[in-house]
Write a protein that holds these residues in place. Structure first.
Motif, PDB file in Angstrom:
ATOM      1  N   ALA A 240       0.819  -1.210   0.000  1.00  0.00           N
ATOM      2  CA  ALA A 240       0.000   0.000   0.000  1.00  0.00           C
ATOM      3  C   ALA A 240       0.850   1.255   0.000  1.00  0.00           C
ATOM      4  O   ALA A 240       0.625   2.184  -0.788  1.00  0.00           O
ATOM      5  CB  ALA A 240      -0.932  -0.008   1.219  1.00  0.00           C
ATOM      6  N   PHE A 241       1.868   1.295   0.853  1.00  0.00           N
ATOM      7  CA  PHE A 241       2.673   2.511   0.957  1.00  0.00           C
ATOM      8  C   PHE A 241       3.728   2.597  -0.139  1.00  0.00           C
ATOM      9  O   PHE A 241       4.110   3.687  -0.551  1.00  0.00           O
ATOM     10  CB  PHE A 241       3.276   2.618   2.352  1.00  0.00           C
ATOM     11  N   PHE A 242       4.198   1.463  -0.636  1.00  0.00           N
ATOM     12  CA  PHE A 242       5.044   1.445  -1.820  1.00  0.00           C
ATOM     13  C   PHE A 242       4.307   2.108  -2.982  1.00  0.00           C
ATOM     14  O   PHE A 242       4.852   2.940  -3.714  1.00  0.00           O
ATOM     15  CB  PHE A 242       5.399  -0.007  -2.166  1.00  0.00           C
ATOM     16  N   GLY A 243       3.035   1.750  -3.142  1.00  0.00           N
ATOM     17  CA  GLY A 243       2.257   2.275  -4.262  1.00  0.00           C
ATOM     18  C   GLY A 243       2.000   3.758  -4.205  1.00  0.00           C
ATOM     19  O   GLY A 243       1.869   4.411  -5.247  1.00  0.00           O
ATOM     20  N   THR A 244       1.938   4.319  -2.995  1.00  0.00           N
ATOM     21  CA  THR A 244       1.649   5.754  -2.919  1.00  0.00           C
ATOM     22  C   THR A 244       2.762   6.596  -3.522  1.00  0.00           C
ATOM     23  O   THR A 244       2.506   7.715  -3.994  1.00  0.00           O
ATOM     24  CB  THR A 244       1.428   6.197  -1.453  1.00  0.00           C
ATOM     25  N   ILE A 245       3.986   6.101  -3.503  1.00  0.00           N
ATOM     26  CA  ILE A 245       5.106   6.870  -4.049  1.00  0.00           C
ATOM     27  C   ILE A 245       4.953   7.034  -5.556  1.00  0.00           C
ATOM     28  O   ILE A 245       5.328   8.060  -6.137  1.00  0.00           O
ATOM     29  CB  ILE A 245       6.450   6.183  -3.731  1.00  0.00           C
ATOM     30  N   PHE A 246       4.386   6.048  -6.215  1.00  0.00           N
ATOM     31  CA  PHE A 246       4.236   6.089  -7.665  1.00  0.00           C
ATOM     32  C   PHE A 246       2.970   6.818  -8.105  1.00  0.00           C
ATOM     33  O   PHE A 246       2.820   7.112  -9.290  1.00  0.00           O
ATOM     34  CB  PHE A 246       4.195   4.663  -8.224  1.00  0.00           C
ATOM     35  N   THR A 247       2.071   7.066  -7.186  1.00  0.00           N
ATOM     36  CA  THR A 247       0.749   7.528  -7.591  1.00  0.00           C
ATOM     37  C   THR A 247       0.345   8.865  -6.985  1.00  0.00           C
ATOM     38  O   THR A 247      -0.796   9.288  -7.145  1.00  0.00           O
ATOM     39  CB  THR A 247      -0.300   6.468  -7.189  1.00  0.00           C
ATOM     40  N   GLU A 248       1.247   9.531  -6.305  1.00  0.00           N
ATOM     41  CA  GLU A 248       0.959  10.848  -5.733  1.00  0.00           C
ATOM     42  C   GLU A 248       1.135  11.916  -6.807  1.00  0.00           C
ATOM     43  O   GLU A 248       2.191  12.010  -7.447  1.00  0.00           O
ATOM     44  CB  GLU A 248       1.893  11.152  -4.565  1.00  0.00           C
ATOM     45  N   GLN A 249       0.117  12.738  -6.968  1.00  0.00           N
ATOM     46  CA  GLN A 249       0.182  13.814  -7.958  1.00  0.00           C
ATOM     47  C   GLN A 249       1.361  14.747  -7.707  1.00  0.00           C
ATOM     48  O   GLN A 249       2.058  15.165  -8.634  1.00  0.00           O
ATOM     49  CB  GLN A 249      -1.132  14.604  -7.895  1.00  0.00           C
ATOM     50  N   ASN A 250       1.613  15.069  -6.436  1.00  0.00           N
ATOM     51  CA  ASN A 250       2.654  16.056  -6.139  1.00  0.00           C
ATOM     52  C   ASN A 250       4.052  15.540  -6.460  1.00  0.00           C
ATOM     53  O   ASN A 250       4.947  16.321  -6.796  1.00  0.00           O
ATOM     54  CB  ASN A 250       2.593  16.483  -4.668  1.00  0.00           C
ATOM     55  N   TYR A 251       4.291  14.221  -6.403  1.00  0.00           N
ATOM     56  CA  TYR A 251       5.602  13.690  -6.781  1.00  0.00           C
ATOM     57  C   TYR A 251       5.798  13.789  -8.290  1.00  0.00           C
ATOM     58  O   TYR A 251       6.890  14.099  -8.768  1.00  0.00           O
ATOM     59  CB  TYR A 251       5.753  12.236  -6.327  1.00  0.00           C
ATOM     60  N   ILE A 252       4.736  13.505  -9.035  1.00  0.00           N
ATOM     61  CA  ILE A 252       4.813  13.624 -10.498  1.00  0.00           C
ATOM     62  C   ILE A 252       5.054  15.081 -10.895  1.00  0.00           C
ATOM     63  O   ILE A 252       5.868  15.375 -11.790  1.00  0.00           O
ATOM     64  CB  ILE A 252       3.513  13.111 -11.151  1.00  0.00           C
ATOM     65  N   VAL A 253       4.370  15.997 -10.228  1.00  0.00           N
ATOM     66  CA  VAL A 253       4.552  17.426 -10.517  1.00  0.00           C
ATOM     67  C   VAL A 253       5.987  17.851 -10.242  1.00  0.00           C
ATOM     68  O   VAL A 253       6.600  18.591 -11.021  1.00  0.00           O
ATOM     69  CB  VAL A 253       3.563  18.270  -9.687  1.00  0.00           C
ATOM     70  N   ARG A 254       6.576  17.373  -9.146  1.00  0.00           N
ATOM     71  CA  ARG A 254       7.957  17.761  -8.827  1.00  0.00           C
ATOM     72  C   ARG A 254       8.951  17.198  -9.831  1.00  0.00           C
ATOM     73  O   ARG A 254       9.948  17.845 -10.155  1.00  0.00           O
ATOM     74  CB  ARG A 254       8.304  17.306  -7.406  1.00  0.00           C
ATOM     75  N   ILE A 255       8.716  15.999 -10.299  1.00  0.00           N
ATOM     76  CA  ILE A 255       9.581  15.445 -11.341  1.00  0.00           C
ATOM     77  C   ILE A 255       9.489  16.299 -12.595  1.00  0.00           C
ATOM     78  O   ILE A 255      10.495  16.626 -13.227  1.00  0.00           O
ATOM     79  CB  ILE A 255       9.204  13.982 -11.635  1.00  0.00           C
ATOM     80  N   HIS A 340      -1.608  22.746  -3.107  1.00  0.00           N
ATOM     81  CA  HIS A 340      -1.172  23.180  -4.433  1.00  0.00           C
ATOM     82  C   HIS A 340      -1.597  22.175  -5.499  1.00  0.00           C
ATOM     83  O   HIS A 340      -2.046  22.548  -6.586  1.00  0.00           O
ATOM     84  CB  HIS A 340       0.351  23.345  -4.426  1.00  0.00           C
ATOM     85  N   SER A 341      -1.497  20.879  -5.187  1.00  0.00           N
ATOM     86  CA  SER A 341      -1.847  19.861  -6.182  1.00  0.00           C
ATOM     87  C   SER A 341      -3.341  19.833  -6.468  1.00  0.00           C
ATOM     88  O   SER A 341      -3.751  19.462  -7.580  1.00  0.00           O
ATOM     89  CB  SER A 341      -1.369  18.478  -5.720  1.00  0.00           C
ATOM     90  N   THR A 342      -4.186  20.235  -5.500  1.00  0.00           N
ATOM     91  CA  THR A 342      -5.625  20.271  -5.782  1.00  0.00           C
ATOM     92  C   THR A 342      -5.935  21.315  -6.849  1.00  0.00           C
ATOM     93  O   THR A 342      -6.814  21.105  -7.697  1.00  0.00           O
ATOM     94  CB  THR A 342      -6.448  20.581  -4.519  1.00  0.00           C
ATOM     95  N   GLY A 343      -5.209  22.440  -6.810  1.00  0.00           N
ATOM     96  CA  GLY A 343      -5.416  23.462  -7.831  1.00  0.00           C
ATOM     97  C   GLY A 343      -5.008  22.986  -9.207  1.00  0.00           C
ATOM     98  O   GLY A 343      -5.710  23.221 -10.208  1.00  0.00           O
ATOM     99  N   ILE A 344      -3.847  22.307  -9.284  1.00  0.00           N
ATOM    100  CA  ILE A 344      -3.392  21.777 -10.574  1.00  0.00           C
ATOM    101  C   ILE A 344      -4.372  20.743 -11.111  1.00  0.00           C
ATOM    102  O   ILE A 344      -4.766  20.769 -12.282  1.00  0.00           O
ATOM    103  CB  ILE A 344      -2.001  21.131 -10.439  1.00  0.00           C
ATOM    104  N   THR A 345      -4.765  19.807 -10.249  1.00  0.00           N
ATOM    105  CA  THR A 345      -5.660  18.734 -10.679  1.00  0.00           C
ATOM    106  C   THR A 345      -6.984  19.295 -11.186  1.00  0.00           C
ATOM    107  O   THR A 345      -7.493  18.872 -12.233  1.00  0.00           O
ATOM    108  CB  THR A 345      -5.921  17.759  -9.516  1.00  0.00           C
ATOM    109  N   THR A 346      -7.551  20.227 -10.457  1.00  0.00           N
ATOM    110  CA  THR A 346      -8.839  20.802 -10.852  1.00  0.00           C
ATOM    111  C   THR A 346      -8.739  21.534 -12.185  1.00  0.00           C
ATOM    112  O   THR A 346      -9.573  21.339 -13.081  1.00  0.00           O
ATOM    113  CB  THR A 346      -9.353  21.762  -9.763  1.00  0.00           C
TER     114      THR A 346
END
Length: 479
Positions: A240-255, A340-346
């Motif tokens: 479960a927690f391994f998967g959150t690293i790949f699926t968090e919007q804010n990590y993708i945005v930072r990359i 911040h990620s809620t604004g981007i996503t919306t």
């Protein structure tokens, strides 16, 4: 009402004033929507590293994890923290693939993989649910801490904190967030290491801490909590927690915000090292907190109150200020990122899907309005939270991993998968993972396995049934 502590309250007010000032400065450096969303895609490795570290460590990491050690001992390292660190290590090996896509958000990646633009609002809706839950638990942690140490009632403090972090995030977007992260990340890591050193000295060293923790409860120093966790339960939590690293919007945005692939890889490697040291120190600090409270017979109402009680009732005021800065840095640096990620996503994933011809100015306005709306509603929910910090954290981990881990990354690395099967897998994983988490599992099977397993099953069956009927030429151009 508890007596107001002017010393701690003054420290808190000065801290909020500093981060708000950085937000105002960030506003002057934000000239367009890409500055607001992704730092103009010019973030270097050093700033990106500390932004990642500060964003990663949250109310869960400090108050929630120390509370979890108080309630269950060091077993937290065996499942939750191991899963998180494993996820960062694995993300390093796919970061070049993600960065080279030159896409800003996770829903855009899903749309690219599936060939269906409708994936953006579908995935965006799941991400907004996750972000809203995260905002609530961050506000709960921050307000609980500040209320405990200052004496200001919780119902007032939660609104003060909510309004301040909404204000500086709305002003400067990722420019404000990244620079406040640099300040908060260095404060946070330094303060936690300093606090651990003080507690080790005060309690007679690390060996003594572990011996006394074992005398409180022998299971506290065992990797499985003395049988409190089954092997399947531990593995499910790791997944479960391994998967959150790949699926968090804010990590993708930072990359996406880094200036190139090299900066993206350096920031993940450096952040992974810093976080490994930090969490190891944090868990031992949790053990020291448990020993200090138990040996001095300091009663607490909930495990989330363990660390705030240590600050107010055990350590000297000078040490308490250092710890307060660490915890507030951890909480606000993660809160502003999720907001911040809620604004981007919306704006980017939902609004622009239905209004594809909208201008950059319109999308920037939608981002800021969404930031305010999600911030205010999360603050209102935090006044009477639906669960403990760690319960909310576990819930959103199941949501993200069940919805995205299998379909998104199989889609990236296994070419030719049916786009409709991927979308069906996302929806099925999210619904069944969340549903079984509410129900407490299904026939003894952890909700993570139900969500991920159903997502995989739907993906494979759907691909077999639908792969011959896919539209030609997947692209980001539309359905």
């Amino acid at each position: 009402m508890a007596e107001i502590n002017p010393f701690y309250l003054g420290t808190f007010i000065v801290y909020l004033a500093i981060v708000l000032a950085i937000g105002i400065w960030g506003y002057t450096k934000t000239s367009d929507v890409m500055d607001f969303w992704a730092f103009g895609q010019e973030m270097g490795p050093w700033l990106a590293t500390w932004s990642f570290v500060a964003n990663f460590v949250s109310a869960v990491s400090v108050i929630g994890f120390i509370g979890a050690v108080y309630g269950e001992g060091y077993t937290l390292m065996t499942h939750t923290i191991f899963g998180l660190m494993l996820g960062i290590s694995a993300l390093y090996f796919v970061v070049d693939r993600i960065r080279n896509l030159n896409l800003l958000t996770l829903p855009e990646i899903i749309a690219s993989v599936t060939g269906y633009q409708v994936a953006r609002p579908i995935a965006g809706t799941v991400l907004l649910g996750n972000a809203w839950l995260y905002l609530i638990m961050q506000l709960v942690g921050a307000s609980l801490l500040v209320t405990t140490i200052t004496g200001v009632p919780y119902r007032y403090m939660v609104w003060v904190i909510g309004i301040v972090f909404i204000a500086y995030t709305v002003l400067g977007g990722l420019v404000s967030v990244a620079w406040t992260d640099l300040l908060q990340g260095t404060l946070m890591v330094g303060a936690v290491l300093f606090s651990l050193a003080y507690m080790a000295f005060d309690l007679g060293g690390f060996t003594t801490i572990n011996q006394q923790l074992a005398s409180v409860d022998p299971s506290y120093v065992l990797p499985t909590g003395g049988g409190a966790y089954t092997v399947i339960g531990i593995v499910a939590t790791i997944v479960a927690f391994f998967g959150t690293i790949f699926t968090e919007q804010n990590y993708i945005v930072r990359i996406a915000a880094t200036k190139d692939v090299r900066a993206a890889k350096i920031h993940l490697a450096a952040a992974g090292f810093i976080l490994t040291v930090f969490f190891s120190a944090l868990v031992v600090l949790g053990g020291a907190t448990t020993v200090a409270l138990e040996t001095n017979e300091m009663a607490i109402q909930t495990q989330d109150a363990a660390f705030p009680t240590l600050i107010t009732d055990y350590v000297p005021s000078g040490i308490g200020v250092v710890i307060i800065l660490a915890v507030m840095s951890a909480i606000l640096s993660t809160t502003d990122t999720r907001l911040h990620s809620t604004g981007i996503t919306t704006a980017r994933d939902i609004y622009s899907y239905f209004r594809p011809d909208s201008s950059d100015e319109a999308q920037l306005k939608v981002s800021r309005v969404a930031t305010i709306v999600f911030g205010i509603t999360a603050t209102a929910a935090a006044v009477n939270p639906p669960g403990t910090i760690i319960e909310l954290y576990n819930f959103r981990a199941v949501l993200l991993t069940s919805a995205f881990l299998i379909p998104v990354y199989m889609g990236l690395y296994w070419g030719g998968l049916s786009g409709r099967a991927i979308l069906a897998s996302v929806v099925t994983g999210a619904l069944l993972g969340v549903g079984t988490e509410f129900a407490g599992g299904l026939f003894g099977v952890p909700s993570t396995f139900v969500g991920v397993g159903s997502a995989l099953l739907v993906l494979l069956i759907g691909h077999l049934l639908l792969s011959g009927n896919e539209p030609k030429g997947r692209s980001m151009a539309g359905d």
